[in-house]
Design a protein around this motif. Structure first.
Motif, short mmCIF file in Angstrom:
data_model
loop_
_atom_site.label_atom_id
_atom_site.label_comp_id
_atom_site.label_asym_id
_atom_site.label_seq_id
_atom_site.Cartn_x
_atom_site.Cartn_y
_atom_site.Cartn_z
N ALA A 73 -15.32 -57.89 16.68
CA ALA A 73 -16.62 -57.98 17.24
C ALA A 73 -16.74 -58.57 18.73
N ALA A 74 -16.54 -59.67 18.69
CA ALA A 74 -16.50 -60.67 19.79
C ALA A 74 -15.76 -59.74 21.06
N PHE A 76 -15.20 -56.46 21.59
CA PHE A 76 -16.07 -55.56 21.71
C PHE A 76 -17.44 -55.63 22.37
N TRP A 77 -17.96 -56.98 21.96
CA TRP A 77 -19.37 -57.52 22.60
C TRP A 77 -18.95 -57.70 23.95
N ILE A 78 -17.89 -58.38 24.35
CA ILE A 78 -17.67 -58.92 25.63
C ILE A 78 -17.34 -57.91 26.65
N ASP A 80 -18.39 -54.76 26.23
CA ASP A 80 -19.60 -53.97 26.32
C ASP A 80 -20.69 -54.41 27.40
N THR A 81 -20.60 -55.65 27.20
CA THR A 81 -21.51 -56.57 28.25
C THR A 81 -21.10 -56.59 29.93
N SER A 84 -21.63 -52.84 30.71
CA SER A 84 -23.01 -52.53 30.87
C SER A 84 -23.54 -53.19 32.22
#
Length: 95
Positions: A73-74, A76-78, A80-81, A84
């Motif tokens: 999760a961490a 994919f969040w990084i 994605d950020t 973006s």
């Protein structure tokens, strides 16, 4: 100009593979039908072979799964950020 291929795609002078021995295919043997009682007995015998994990093994495995999910999760969040931010940067150049 392209070179002409040799027959079979082999270079001249390379050893020829030995022809494969042909094996006659036998028809599949019909499986013998067993009675429902024999089937139930075999199922119970297979069930006795199952080795269940201990409470400690289950706990350790569950914690490891939770850690891996948190790491994924961490990650994919990084990603994605970052993507973006980059897409906003690229799309903002045209405005």
């Amino acid at each position: 100009m392209a070179k002409a291929k040799t027959p079979g795609g082999r270079r001249p002078g390379s050893p020829q593979p030995a022809p494969a021995a042909t094996v006659a295919a036998e028809p599949p043997a019909a499986k013998a039908r067993i009675s429902p009682m024999q089937f139930a007995s075999q199922v119970r015998a297979e069930g006795r072979k199952i080795v269940w994990p201990s409470r400690k093994e289950t706990w350790i495995t569950s914690v490891m799964v939770f850690i891996m999910v948190a790491l994924a999760a961490a990650f994919f969040w990084i990603v994605d950020t970052i993507l973006s931010f980059l897409s906003q940067l690229v799309l903002g150049l045209g405005a």
